[in-house]
Design an enzyme around this catalytic site. Structure first.
Site, PDB file in Angstrom:
ATOM      1  N   CYS A   2     -12.051   3.492   7.977  1.00 59.72           N
ATOM      2  CA  CYS A   2     -12.386   4.494   7.730  1.00 59.72           C
ATOM      3  C   CYS A   2     -13.010   6.219   8.082  1.00 59.72           C
ATOM      4  CB  CYS A   2     -13.999   4.311   6.865  1.00 59.72           C
ATOM      5  SG  CYS A   2     -14.396   3.113   6.599  1.00 59.72           S
ATOM      6  N   ARG A  27      -7.000   6.518   8.425  1.00 56.80           N
ATOM      7  CA  ARG A  27      -7.958   5.842   8.107  1.00 56.80           C
ATOM      8  C   ARG A  27      -8.504   5.071   7.228  1.00 56.80           C
ATOM      9  NH1 ARG A  27      -9.704   6.706  13.469  1.00 56.80           N
ATOM     10  NH2 ARG A  27     -11.078   5.333  13.157  1.00 56.80           N
ATOM     11  N   TRP A  71     -11.857   2.993   3.840  1.00 60.73           N
ATOM     12  CA  TRP A  71     -10.917   1.473   4.072  1.00 60.73           C
ATOM     13  C   TRP A  71     -11.872   0.445   2.891  1.00 60.73           C
ATOM     14  CZ3 TRP A  71     -10.084  -3.645   6.007  1.00 60.73           C
ATOM     15  CH2 TRP A  71      -8.652  -3.200   5.359  1.00 60.73           C
ATOM     16  N   ASN A  95     -18.700   4.221   9.920  1.00 62.34           N
ATOM     17  CA  ASN A  95     -17.541   3.736   9.696  1.00 62.34           C
ATOM     18  C   ASN A  95     -17.831   2.229  11.180  1.00 62.34           C
ATOM     19  OD1 ASN A  95     -14.434   2.423  10.811  1.00 62.34           O
ATOM     20  ND2 ASN A  95     -14.319   4.289  12.559  1.00 62.34           N
ATOM     21  N   GLY A  96     -17.006   0.610  10.518  1.00 61.78           N
ATOM     22  CA  GLY A  96     -16.945  -0.840  11.509  1.00 61.78           C
ATOM     23  C   GLY A  96     -17.409  -1.444   9.973  1.00 61.78           C
ATOM     24  N   GLU A 460      11.000  -6.354  10.701  1.00 61.60           N
ATOM     25  CA  GLU A 460      10.833  -5.401  10.594  1.00 61.60           C
ATOM     26  C   GLU A 460      11.398  -4.769   9.533  1.00 61.60           C
ATOM     27  OE1 GLU A 460       8.843  -3.936  11.198  1.00 61.60           O
ATOM     28  OE2 GLU A 460       8.369  -1.877  11.123  1.00 61.60           O
ATOM     29  N   LYS A 464       8.697  -3.436   6.126  1.00 63.48           N
ATOM     30  CA  LYS A 464       8.671  -2.456   6.266  1.00 63.48           C
ATOM     31  C   LYS A 464       9.085  -2.474   4.083  1.00 63.48           C
ATOM     32  CE  LYS A 464       7.898  -0.300   8.290  1.00 63.48           C
ATOM     33  NZ  LYS A 464       7.456  -0.306   9.761  1.00 63.48           N
ATOM     34  N   GLU A 467       5.413  -3.394   2.580  1.00 63.03           N
ATOM     35  CA  GLU A 467       4.146  -2.531   2.845  1.00 63.03           C
ATOM     36  C   GLU A 467       4.419  -0.890   2.051  1.00 63.03           C
ATOM     37  OE1 GLU A 467       4.897  -0.838   6.495  1.00 63.03           O
ATOM     38  OE2 GLU A 467       2.436  -0.331   6.854  1.00 63.03           O
ATOM     39  N   HIS A 483      17.141 -23.921   5.139  1.00 58.56           N
ATOM     40  CA  HIS A 483      15.868 -25.150   5.534  1.00 58.56           C
ATOM     41  C   HIS A 483      14.776 -24.755   3.926  1.00 58.56           C
ATOM     42  CE1 HIS A 483      18.141 -26.732   7.836  1.00 58.56           C
ATOM     43  NE2 HIS A 483      18.256 -26.233   8.663  1.00 58.56           N
ATOM     44  N   LYS A 582      -4.072   3.453   8.189  1.00 58.03           N
ATOM     45  CA  LYS A 582      -2.590   3.827   9.263  1.00 58.03           C
ATOM     46  C   LYS A 582      -3.001   3.207  11.136  1.00 58.03           C
ATOM     47  CE  LYS A 582       0.700   5.762  11.700  1.00 58.03           C
ATOM     48  NZ  LYS A 582       2.185   5.276  11.847  1.00 58.03           N
TER      49      LYS A 582
HETATM   50  C1  AGP Z   1       3.388  -0.666  10.057  1.00 59.29           C
HETATM   51  O1  AGP Z   1       4.101   0.424   9.194  1.00 59.29           O
HETATM   52  C2  AGP Z   1       2.365  -0.971   9.801  1.00 59.29           C
HETATM   53  N1  AGP Z   1       1.695  -0.050   9.368  1.00 59.29           N
HETATM   54  C3  AGP Z   1       1.472  -1.802  10.637  1.00 59.29           C
HETATM   55  O2  AGP Z   1       1.985  -3.190  10.356  1.00 59.29           O
HETATM   56  C4  AGP Z   1       0.875  -1.287  12.825  1.00 59.29           C
HETATM   57  O3  AGP Z   1       1.952  -1.164  12.615  1.00 59.29           O
HETATM   58  C5  AGP Z   1      -0.104  -2.570  12.698  1.00 59.29           C
HETATM   59  O4  AGP Z   1      -1.379  -2.275  11.803  1.00 59.29           O
HETATM   60  C6  AGP Z   1      -0.126  -2.038  14.332  1.00 59.29           C
HETATM   61  O5  AGP Z   1      -0.651  -0.485  14.633  1.00 59.29           O
HETATM   62  P1  AGP Z   1      -0.945   0.166  15.748  1.00 59.29           P
HETATM   63  O6  AGP Z   1       0.846   0.037  16.376  1.00 59.29           O
HETATM   64  O7  AGP Z   1      -2.001   1.218  15.923  1.00 59.29           O
HETATM   65  O8  AGP Z   1      -1.487  -0.792  17.117  1.00 59.29           O
END
Ligand code: AGP
Length: 587
Positions: A2, A27, A71, A95-96, A460, A464, A467, A483, A582
């Site tokens: 947030c 955020r 969020w 926020n929190g 990774e 991606k 996500e 397996h 983010k």
């Molecule tokens: C990656 O594409 C994600 N958005 C997420 O996994 C991110 O890497 C993770 O939340 C960690 O964030 P940070 O690197 O700011 O700690």
């Protein structure tokens, strides 16, 4: 999570609040709202969805206000649950997470109070209203004393015009002065260009009332030193690209180059060198993409330095009663430096005796402040929720840390190549993955496979894709397919195999043939031309020559690009995928 903003000054509050919220959308963007104090009291406008829904409120008149982009944690992302929340003349944004919200709410309900939302935040307005005796600052402090959990708060009161009271515990809050205007924000981007900013400390309060006064936890006034912030926090723009993610991928080579230069500088500093000499065990802590960078680094470290190490999911580490042997080096990896789980894991590792290195992309971050040493990544600001260039920069930083460790330990180590030009070339060669999307667009699932370092890259790539395109996918060790996971493969299932380690290439090709025999559309990301032409392979990105242990820094690029194209083809927003944010500042 947030984002919160506040404004009190001579100009109109609404445009300042809305513009600030746009800059904080990284955020969270589930809902947004503002409260503006006009001639006839405080007016609240809230909308489900993104900040642009508040444009209808830009014309609201009034010189003080607060705003929020959410969020969702407690309560669905609806207008009803959007902030600001109000109760009996108290209006606030939060926020929190309030961990005892349920109990506090029960108490309020027992007193006959009513609630209009399902959030944990609304109860804070009730607590402050119950404590209000004509002094908002004191009421906020008394209310905060009852809260368990984390909060950054900006609070207004119908009866105290022009004032904003701020409070924080384990959630960031910045207060700033710009000429006659006073501002509040969760983070610097919302204040881009503002002259004088102060980071509110843990348990501190601020009163914005013509000027800014800071108070400690017992409300004694305190002086605060202005916080110097890095100029790179300036607001970013897309620079002509359709999305931030596309632009940020284009910036990968520069991010790698700058991070390499920075690592060479930082790692030559003697205090860290001494710690490296003593290091016998390494724990790399991170979440999501940062965890994957840790996995790649672990593979590299063990192969090159022969030092035992583990990559730890930070959100698990903090609850697993971790063993931290003596002479452990904890390496916390985080783009934002604000990820709550990574911070908590790093705190625990330190408590148990580890020395802490922070690898972050944010010079003013909480992780940097708590670390014994900082190894910065110089990726530049990353706006898209999906991490791209920061991952490549993290790998460069971690590879250099491994090199420094090897030297400190007297292990033979060939100098690390500068792979930024190869990354440039890889970007160009990766454009062809746009032709792969037909197989992905309507698929039910996708698989990414590899062995060793290639498996780390596969993980990774899979993260991606899911996500930002919402296509279920799995990153899997190639040898494990048979397996169980092979059962997912049906006619046309897309499988991306990463194949850059000569020693493991034929083994991975076995899995490729097994998948192909069951109808999979197999795509290859490889450094070996001979495999690209095999019948089982539908198409391939040929990477520039690269040591298989370092290759994730290149092989991830076509995978990032693939996720981007599939996301766009499926009509999603690659910069702001649903349900995510983010910076994940809550547990
Ligand atoms: C990656 O594409 C994600 N958005 C997420 O996994 C991110 O890497 C993770 O939340 C960690 O964030 P940070 O690197 O700011 O700690």
């Amino acid at each position: 999570m947030c984002g919160i903003v506040g404004y009190t000054g001579k100009g109109n509050a609404a445009p300042a609040l809305i513009d600030g919220l746009y800059r904080l959308e990284y955020r969270g963007y589930d809902s947004a709202g503002i409260a503006v104090e006009g001639e006839n009291g405080i007016q609240i406008v809230k909308r489900a969805g993104r900040v642009k829904g508040l444009e209808c409120a830009r014309g609201l008149e009034g010189h003080a206000g607060i705003g929020h982009t959410r969020w969702a944690t407690h309560g669905a992302p609806t207008e009803r649950n959007a902030h600001p929340h109000a109760y009996h003349g108290i209006v606030l944004v939060h926020n929190g997470i309030i961990e005892n919200a349920y109990t506090l709410r029960e108490g309020c309900l027992a007193r006959g109070e009513t609630f209009v939302s399902d959030t944990d935040s609304e109860v804070i307005a009730h607590l402050i209203a119950a404590e209000y005796r004509g002094n908002l600052l004191e009421a906020v402090r008394a209310g905060c004393e009852k809260l368990k959990g984390s909060y950054a708060l900006a609070v207004m009161c119908e009866k105290e015009r022009g004032k904003i009271v701020c409070a924080r515990k384990r959630s960031p809050l910045i207060v700033a002065r710009s000429g006659e205007n006073l501002l509040v924000a969760s983070d610097l981007p919302a204040l881009a260009g503002e002259a004088e900013a102060y980071a509110l400390g843990e348990g501190e309060f601020a009163l914005l009332d013509g000027d800014i006064t800071f108070y400690d936890a017992s409300l004694s006034p305190i002086q605060k030193v202005r916080t110097e912030f890095d100029a790179s926090t300036e607001l970013a723009d897309r620079g002509g690209y359709p999305h931030f993610m596309r632009k940020e991928m284009a910036e990968i080579p520069a991010a790698m180059r700058r991070t390499r230069e920075e690592a060479e500088k930082t790692l030559s500093l003697s205090p860290l060198y001494e710690v490296l000499c003593q290091t016998e065990y390494i724990q790399i802590l991170g979440c999501g993409t940062a965890y994957h960078a840790g996995l790649c680094a672990k593979t590299f470290l063990e192969a090159t330095c022969r030092l035992p190490s583990e990559a730890c999911v930070a959100s698990e580490y903090r609850y697993r009663d971790p063993i931290v042997p003596s002479n452990t080096l904890a390496v916390a990896v985080s783009q934002s430096g604000e990820t709550a789980d990574t911070i908590a894991a790093a705190e625990l590792a330190k408590e148990r005796g580890a020395r802490l290195v922070a690898v972050t992309n944010s010079p003013d971050s909480s992780l940097n402040r708590m670390a014994d040493f900082v190894l910065p990544t110089r990726a530049g600001r990353e706006v898209a929720v999906a991490a791209t260039k920061s991952f490549n920069a993290q790998l460069v930083a971690l590879y250099h840390l491994s090199e420094a460790l090897a030297r400190a330990k007297g292990k033979p180590f060939s100098p690390l190549p500068d792979l930024s030009a190869a990354a440039e070339e890889t970007l160009l060669r990766s454009e062809r993955v746009e032709n792969w999307i037909k197989s992905f667009q309507n698929a039910r699932t996708a698989l990414f496979i590899g062995r060793g370092a290639d498996f780390c890259a596969a993980l990774e790539g899979s993260l991606k894709l899911k996500e930002i395109s919402y296509l279920p996918s799995e990153g899997y060790p190639a040898g494990e397919l048979k397996h169980g996971t092979l059962a997912l493969i049906e006619d046309g299932t897309p499988v991306v195999a990463v194949l850059t380690c000569a020693r493991l290439a034929e083994k991975t090709m076995n899995a490729v043939h097994e998948a192909y025999a069951r109808g999979a559309h197999v795509f290859l990301v490889t450094t070996f031309l001979e495999y690209a032409g095999r019948e089982a392979v539908r198409d391939a990105v040929l990477l520039p020559p690269c040591d298989g242990l370092l290759s994730p820094v290149l092989s991830v690029i076509p995978l990032q690009m693939l996720a981007y194209f599939v996301s766009v083809a499926r009509g999603a927003d690659p910069d702001k995928p649903r349900n995510l944010a983010k910076s994940v500042t809550v547990e």
